[in-house]
Design an enzyme around this catalytic site. Structure first.
Site, short mmCIF file in Angstrom:
data_model
loop_
_atom_site.label_atom_id
_atom_site.label_comp_id
_atom_site.label_asym_id
_atom_site.label_seq_id
_atom_site.Cartn_x
_atom_site.Cartn_y
_atom_site.Cartn_z
N ARG A 1 -19.55 -58.26 29.88
CA ARG A 1 -20.34 -57.13 29.39
C ARG A 1 -21.59 -56.87 30.25
NH1 ARG A 1 -19.86 -58.75 23.02
NH2 ARG A 1 -18.18 -57.30 22.57
N LYS B 1 -54.86 -50.43 13.71
CA LYS B 1 -55.23 -49.06 13.32
C LYS B 1 -56.53 -49.14 12.55
CE LYS B 1 -50.77 -46.83 13.09
NZ LYS B 1 -49.73 -47.86 13.10
N ARG C 1 -23.84 -53.73 25.76
CA ARG C 1 -24.53 -54.10 24.53
C ARG C 1 -26.03 -54.05 24.78
NH1 ARG C 1 -20.16 -53.52 22.83
NH2 ARG C 1 -18.96 -54.81 21.41
N ARG D 1 -45.64 -51.58 26.77
CA ARG D 1 -46.29 -50.26 26.69
C ARG D 1 -46.08 -49.50 28.00
NH1 ARG D 1 -52.37 -49.89 24.58
NH2 ARG D 1 -52.52 -51.18 26.42
N ASP E 1 -57.06 -53.51 26.04
CA ASP E 1 -57.94 -52.46 26.59
C ASP E 1 -58.39 -51.45 25.54
OD1 ASP E 1 -55.40 -51.43 26.36
OD2 ASP E 1 -55.43 -50.33 28.26
N THR F 1 -53.17 -59.66 25.61
CA THR F 1 -52.06 -58.73 25.38
C THR F 1 -50.81 -59.21 26.11
OG1 THR F 1 -51.12 -56.54 25.90
CG2 THR F 1 -52.95 -57.20 27.24
N ILE F 2 -49.67 -59.08 25.47
CA ILE F 2 -48.43 -59.44 26.15
C ILE F 2 -48.13 -58.45 27.28
CG2 ILE F 2 -47.42 -60.54 24.10
CD1 ILE F 2 -45.56 -58.02 23.91
N ASP F 3 -48.82 -57.29 27.27
CA ASP F 3 -48.56 -56.28 28.30
C ASP F 3 -49.21 -56.62 29.64
OD1 ASP F 3 -47.46 -55.00 26.10
OD2 ASP F 3 -49.19 -53.69 25.79
N LEU G 1 -40.38 -60.06 18.50
CA LEU G 1 -40.18 -61.47 18.88
C LEU G 1 -41.10 -61.82 20.05
CD1 LEU G 1 -36.32 -61.99 18.97
CD2 LEU G 1 -37.96 -63.12 17.48
#
Ligand code: F6P
Length: 406
Positions: A180, A92, A290, A189, A120, A143-145, A297
């Site tokens: 489960r 920011k 769940r 994102r 970006d 970026t992890i994206d 992380l």
């Protein structure tokens, strides 16, 4: 005698594994050329501090390893193994308001070039400042994206895929023991790369990404319930469901946790189908679900060797560009090698996509990875047109009677 070349390096936007490996590579390659490297703390905020004389330029000079470990460990070269950014990062900040200070800081450092490691959004902001300040800018995508356009890989993505894959592996056994349905919410994102890659590698049964299942509408929910019901009838009582955070709810709106929402929908929707006399869905509300939200992380963890290699090659390429006075370029990975692209074209595309509220580099719905998932029988959504010509998962194909018990 001319002074040595001075370059700056900064990390901006959300952090990810591999940033320190880029910094290390930049420092090593530059110092071997006799250049000085200035590590700018907290993105462009560090330049404001220089402009306001709160930071002395000499304090920002990075040494061979880019950091100093005291005592007996002095000289250890561990930077590439560490996640985060030793320079700090910034997601920011009001760069418009402080543009004059930022440009003044750059000038006080007398930089001949700046290497900005960013996604970006942050590269767009820094490009704008570079235009105003007439900087010699080189961008490195991170970026992890994995959603920076023109590059097949961004620094940090591979490690994040590994982190999620490992989590899915770990969840498999507890899922099986307790019969489960495990819903795992993954970052990314507006892009589904992280969910898709890790979902395939981690053995997911269902992978939901914004490119293929933009909303959890009737068709998607029905197919999810169908997939889980068919497992149960085949005596496989557990399932792994990966949902990317960019997927929207039934109304097409963003949920605080799409994972939590989905877990509830699996039960509710099965009940709806059961009320419509679709017997195979009856009793599915008893299925234990769940939710695991992996959160930040995914942004940390020891960088994988693939990320270290990418980061190191990108850092070296950025230094080479500056040595050759080829500025305003983005270093990218394509066809198994490092290439470069003009930053103006990259930023033009990023801005256009942001204006249109689109991801600048989404998953290719017909790409190899999607086809691979489908070939394995993983449900990933279906954008093939239905009989009325609409994409199947964008229209309501199930009409419930208004009095159905939900
Ligand atoms: O862009 C990287 C990313 O981790 C996204 O996947 C995620 O949506 C966002 O940043 C989280 O941002 P923050 O760290 O500000 O919560």
């Amino acid at each position: 005698m001319s002074r040595p070349k001075r370059i700056g390096v900064l990390t901006s936007g959300g952090d990810c594994p591999g940033l320190n490996a880029v910094i290390r590579s930049v420092v090593k390659c530059s110092t071997r050329q006799g250049w000085e490297v200035y590590g700018i703390p907290y993105g462009t905020d560090g330049l404001i501090e220089v402009a306001r004389a709160n930071t002395k330029p000499e304090d920002l000079k990075l040494k061979e390893h880019g950091y100093n470990i005291p005592g007996l460990l002095q000289g250890l070269d561990v930077l590439q193994f560490l996640s985060g950014s030793v320079l700090g990062s910034l997601s920011k900040g009001d760069t418009d308001k402080f543009a004059d200070d930022i440009i003044k800081g750059y000038e006080l450092l007398q930089l001949d070039g700046l290497i900005a490691i960013g996604g970006d959004g942050s590269l767009d902001i820094i490009y704008n400042l570079a235009q105003k300040g007439n900087w010699n800018l080189i961008g490195i995508p991170k970026t992890i994206d994995n959603d920076v356009p023109f590059t097949e890989r961004s620094v940090g993505f591979d490690t994040a895929v590994d982190t999620v894959t490992e989590a899915l592996y770990d969840l498999t056994f507890t899922a099986a023991s307790h019969e489960r349905v495990m819903v795992v919410e993954v970052m990314g994102r507006d892009a589904g790369h992280l969910a898709l890659h890790s979902g395939i590698a981690g053995g997911a049964d269902i992978i939901l990404i914004p490119e293929l299942t933009p909303t959890l509408n009737d068709a998607v929910l029905e197919e999810i319930c169908e997939t889980i019901a068919s497992f149960r009838h085949e005596k496989r009582k557990f399932a792994l469901v990966v949902v990317a955070e960019g997927v929207k709810n039934y109304e097409g709106k963003k949920e605080k946790s799409i994972g939590e929402y989905l877990a509830k929908q699996i039960k509710d929707y099965s009940n709806k189908l059961c009320a419509l006399d679709r017997k195979q869905f009856c009793g599915m509300d008893e299925v234990d679900t769940r939710v695991t939200v992996l959160g930040h992380l995914q942004r940390s963890g020891t960088p994988t060797s693939a990320d270290r290699l990418l980061a190191t090659s990108f850092g070296r390429a950025a230094v080479d560009l500056i040595a050759n006075q080829e500025y305003n370029r983005l270093v990218v990975w394509r066809n198994g090698e490092v290439q470069t692209e003009p930053l103006d074209q990259v930023i033009d595309l990023v801005r256009k996509c942001h204006r249109e509220n689109r991801c600048p580099s989404p998953v290719n719905p017909n790409g190899f990875m999607v086809q691979t998932a489908r070939s394995l029988g993983i449900y990933v959504g279906d954008l093939t047109p239905s009989l009325n010509g609409e994409p199947r998962n964008r229209v309501s194909i199930t009409t419930f009677s208004s009095n159905s018990k939900c």
